[in-house]
Design a protein around this motif. Structure first.
Motif, PDB file in Angstrom:
ATOM      1  N   ALA A 196       0.832  -1.202   0.000  1.00 36.84           N
ATOM      2  CA  ALA A 196       0.000   0.000   0.000  1.00 36.84           C
ATOM      3  C   ALA A 196       0.867   1.252   0.000  1.00 36.84           C
ATOM      4  N   ASP A 197       1.928   1.270   0.792  1.00 37.27           N
ATOM      5  CA  ASP A 197       2.823   2.434   0.848  1.00 37.27           C
ATOM      6  C   ASP A 197       3.497   2.671  -0.501  1.00 37.27           C
ATOM      7  N   GLN A 198       3.896   1.596  -1.177  1.00 42.87           N
ATOM      8  CA  GLN A 198       4.522   1.760  -2.496  1.00 42.87           C
ATOM      9  C   GLN A 198       3.537   2.339  -3.501  1.00 42.87           C
ATOM     10  N   ALA A 199       2.284   1.920  -3.417  1.00 44.37           N
ATOM     11  CA  ALA A 199       1.276   2.455  -4.335  1.00 44.37           C
ATOM     12  C   ALA A 199       1.083   3.958  -4.127  1.00 44.37           C
ATOM     13  N   PHE A 200       1.120   4.415  -2.873  1.00 46.42           N
ATOM     14  CA  PHE A 200       0.973   5.845  -2.596  1.00 46.42           C
ATOM     15  C   PHE A 200       2.110   6.652  -3.221  1.00 46.42           C
ATOM     16  N   ARG A 201       3.305   6.076  -3.253  1.00 45.90           N
ATOM     17  CA  ARG A 201       4.480   6.817  -3.720  1.00 45.90           C
ATOM     18  C   ARG A 201       4.739   6.645  -5.218  1.00 45.90           C
ATOM     19  N   ASP A 202       4.018   5.765  -5.873  1.00 49.93           N
ATOM     20  CA  ASP A 202       4.293   5.422  -7.274  1.00 49.93           C
ATOM     21  C   ASP A 202       3.729   6.499  -8.210  1.00 49.93           C
ATOM     22  N   ASN A 421       0.532 -11.956  -5.613  1.00 49.73           N
ATOM     23  CA  ASN A 421       1.755 -12.265  -4.888  1.00 49.73           C
ATOM     24  C   ASN A 421       2.165 -11.066  -4.043  1.00 49.73           C
ATOM     25  N   SER A 422       3.165 -11.256  -3.182  1.00 50.84           N
ATOM     26  CA  SER A 422       3.568 -10.179  -2.283  1.00 50.84           C
ATOM     27  C   SER A 422       4.463  -9.138  -2.942  1.00 50.84           C
ATOM     28  N   GLY A 423       4.922  -9.387  -4.169  1.00 47.18           N
ATOM     29  CA  GLY A 423       5.738  -8.404  -4.876  1.00 47.18           C
ATOM     30  C   GLY A 423       4.898  -7.243  -5.383  1.00 47.18           C
ATOM     31  N   TYR A 424       5.463  -6.032  -5.406  1.00 45.93           N
ATOM     32  CA  TYR A 424       4.698  -4.846  -5.784  1.00 45.93           C
ATOM     33  C   TYR A 424       4.252  -4.882  -7.238  1.00 45.93           C
ATOM     34  N   THR A 425       5.019  -5.529  -8.106  1.00 49.12           N
ATOM     35  CA  THR A 425       4.645  -5.589  -9.532  1.00 49.12           C
ATOM     36  C   THR A 425       3.242  -6.153  -9.710  1.00 49.12           C
ATOM     37  N   SER A 426       2.896  -7.140  -8.898  1.00 46.98           N
ATOM     38  CA  SER A 426       1.565  -7.760  -9.008  1.00 46.98           C
ATOM     39  C   SER A 426       0.470  -6.754  -8.686  1.00 46.98           C
ATOM     40  N   LEU A 427       0.650  -5.988  -7.607  1.00 43.13           N
ATOM     41  CA  LEU A 427      -0.366  -5.008  -7.223  1.00 43.13           C
ATOM     42  C   LEU A 427      -0.445  -3.875  -8.246  1.00 43.13           C
ATOM     43  N   LYS A 428       0.678  -3.394  -8.687  1.00 41.33           N
ATOM     44  CA  LYS A 428       0.680  -2.285  -9.647  1.00 41.33           C
ATOM     45  C   LYS A 428      -0.049  -2.675 -10.927  1.00 41.33           C
ATOM     46  N   LYS A 429       0.238  -3.857 -11.434  1.00 41.12           N
ATOM     47  CA  LYS A 429      -0.437  -4.327 -12.656  1.00 41.12           C
ATOM     48  C   LYS A 429      -1.945  -4.431 -12.422  1.00 41.12           C
ATOM     49  N   PHE A 430      -2.321  -4.950 -11.269  1.00 42.05           N
ATOM     50  CA  PHE A 430      -3.748  -5.104 -10.951  1.00 42.05           C
ATOM     51  C   PHE A 430      -4.433  -3.745 -10.914  1.00 42.05           C
ATOM     52  N   LEU A 431      -3.832  -2.765 -10.247  1.00 37.60           N
ATOM     53  CA  LEU A 431      -4.430  -1.437 -10.121  1.00 37.60           C
ATOM     54  C   LEU A 431      -4.543  -0.721 -11.452  1.00 37.60           C
ATOM     55  N   LEU A 432      -3.488  -0.780 -12.252  1.00 39.94           N
ATOM     56  CA  LEU A 432      -3.508  -0.071 -13.532  1.00 39.94           C
ATOM     57  C   LEU A 432      -4.505  -0.688 -14.506  1.00 39.94           C
ATOM     58  N   GLN A 433      -4.712  -1.984 -14.422  1.00 35.47           N
ATOM     59  CA  GLN A 433      -5.709  -2.625 -15.280  1.00 35.47           C
ATOM     60  C   GLN A 433      -7.111  -2.171 -14.945  1.00 35.47           C
ATOM     61  N   ARG A 434      -7.342  -1.782 -13.685  1.00 37.50           N
ATOM     62  CA  ARG A 434      -8.670  -1.383 -13.251  1.00 37.50           C
ATOM     63  C   ARG A 434      -8.869   0.119 -13.215  1.00 37.50           C
ATOM     64  N   ALA A 435      -7.825   0.878 -13.493  1.00 39.13           N
ATOM     65  CA  ALA A 435      -7.944   2.348 -13.500  1.00 39.13           C
ATOM     66  C   ALA A 435      -8.920   2.775 -14.589  1.00 39.13           C
ATOM     67  N   TYR A 436      -9.730   3.772 -14.268  1.00 34.50           N
ATOM     68  CA  TYR A 436     -10.720   4.228 -15.252  1.00 34.50           C
ATOM     69  C   TYR A 436     -10.575   5.707 -15.525  1.00 34.50           C
TER      70      TYR A 436
END
Length: 436
Positions: A196-202, A421-436
């Protein structure tokens, strides 16, 4: 009213910016430039007022007219659609139950108010806002429910695989809402918080959406947590008790409740002092005792909601006292609770008072018993319904707890969960795919 950064007092933002962004532009936490005092006559007459009347007055004074009165009044009424009863344990000891909201956690209060203010401000521009939060249990359900009727805000709840019980997980994973997504992380709670912290700073995420944590780093979470302190004082007045002798004990994780209490005291709350309860994650208690702030790695305990190694609101508390350790210690007393203390407190509350308490509430009650002086009135903050920690409570008391209907209904509903997975790449890809 302007709100300044704890990193730089000259950097200020409006209330709208504070609510939408959560943090200051430099990453600092935000505090009001001025904490207005309530009229003395209002404080004297609280005993004859309702919870909504008191809460609206406190909010109106605190915000200094920055929100239209009708909008603010509706936000308070929608937030507090349930009671906050003061339960007498006997003698001069009380428990203030803050868990009668939709998810049976005190966090319903802050998250519901934040959701309504965020919806109010976002209605002007319809910005792409995403709430991303890592949860150890209670916060996930409270945030999910609070935003479930605000489809313009996307909510992502990160939780660690295997670390939440069925009741806690069901409260956000069983919601049939398109804007709430439960994400199971193949890792620990620390991994979830790091993601979550990495997503805030990305910057890539920031270019596609406004990210808000909905945690107590947001001032709109702190404001409503002042309400219940004034309501506790009012209920003591109704019972012909002197609220000026009130000592409030609370389980402390990120220190949001304590920060709100300190701000309430500055506004005129009649309270003698606060007792900050830590478990083995005791960086704040050790600071109070020694003046040195040295966080250690997070340790898992029987009170998981306060398993916080580095409380985020510590910087706010230091700012409120101008860095004076001495002045802080005049208002706040430390108390450290072990797992054994918690189990014993749950047992004693049941055997002596027929009172069911979750582990965190039990820790606060133990602090009241240990710290109260003659003539003082102790109030322990009850932060979660005991059924949310049913296994622990039943093991300590030998008493079977019936699951409330609203929790049972969540358990029976189908789950909607994404797994990463616990790596940030997984979360970032998930979030960007759902961005509208």
């Amino acid at each position: 009213m302007r709100y300044y950064s704890t990193n730089n007092k000259t950097l200020t933002v409006s209330l709208e910016q504070a609510v939408i962004q959560g943090l200051a532009p430099d990453g600092g936490l935000l505090l009001p430039e001025h904490i207005p005092a309530l009229p003395a006559a209002f404080v004297r007459n609280m005993g004859s007022m309702s919870l909504h009347e008191i809460s609206y007055a406190v909010a109106n004074y605190a915000l200094q007219g920055d929100i239209d009165a009708a909008v603010l009044k509706n936000a308070v009424a929608d937030t507090l659609s349930f009671d906050l009863p003061l339960v007498h344990l006997g003698g001069n000891k009380y428990v203030l139950e803050l868990f009668h909201g939709p998810t049976m956690s005190f966090k319903d209060i802050g998250t519901r108010f934040l959701a309504r203010l965020l919806d109010h401000y976002n209605g002007r521009h319809r910005r792409n806002i995403s709430v991303i939060v890592a949860t150890s249990g209670n916060s996930g359900g409270a945030i999910a429910h609070s935003f479930s009727d605000i489809p313009e805000v996307q909510v992502y709840i990160l939780y660690p695989r295997g670390e939440l019980d069925d009741v806690q997980r069901a409260q956000f994973a069983a919601l049939p809402c398109a804007n709430v997504t439960a994400i199971e992380v193949n890792g620990s709670l620390a991994d979830c918080r790091n993601l979550a912290d990495q997503a805030f700073r990305d910057p890539d995420i920031g270019s596609r959406m406004i990210v808000n944590s909905a945690r107590t780093v947001n001032v709109a979470r702190l404001l409503p947590q002042m309400f219940h302190y004034f309501w506790a004082a009012a209920q003591l007045m109704q019972r012909e008790q002197d609220p000026g002798q009130m000592v409030v004990a609370m389980p402390c994780g990120n220190l949001g409740n304590l920060t709100a209490g300190i701000m309430a005291k500055r506004m005129g709350l009649p309270v003698k002092r606060f007792v900050a309860v830590n478990n083995a994650n005791d960086a704040f208690v050790r600071y109070l005792l020694t003046g040195d702030y040295v966080p250690h790695p997070m340790r898992r305990t029987a009170t998981p909601a306060i398993d916080i190694a580095e409380p985020s609101n510590f910087t706010r508390i230091k700012a409120l006292y101008g860095g004076s350790h001495f002045e802080l210690c005049r208002d706040v007393e430390p108390y450290r609770s072990t797992d054994a203390d918690v189990a014993e407190a749950m047992r004693r509350l049941w055997t002596e008072h027929s009172y069911e308490a979750d582990p965190h509430t039990a820790a606060a009650c133990a602090a009241v018993s240990a710290c109260l002086l003659p003539g003082e009135v102790g109030v322990a903050l009850a932060t979660a319904h005991p059924a949310k920690f049913r296994a622990q409570v039943e093991a300590a008391t030998g008493h079977s707890i019936k699951l409330p209907k609203r929790l049972a209904a969540d358990l029976d509903a189908p789950r909607h969960v994404a797994v990463i997975n616990s790596g940030y790449t997984s979360l970032k890809k998930f979030l960007l795919q759902r961005a509208y």
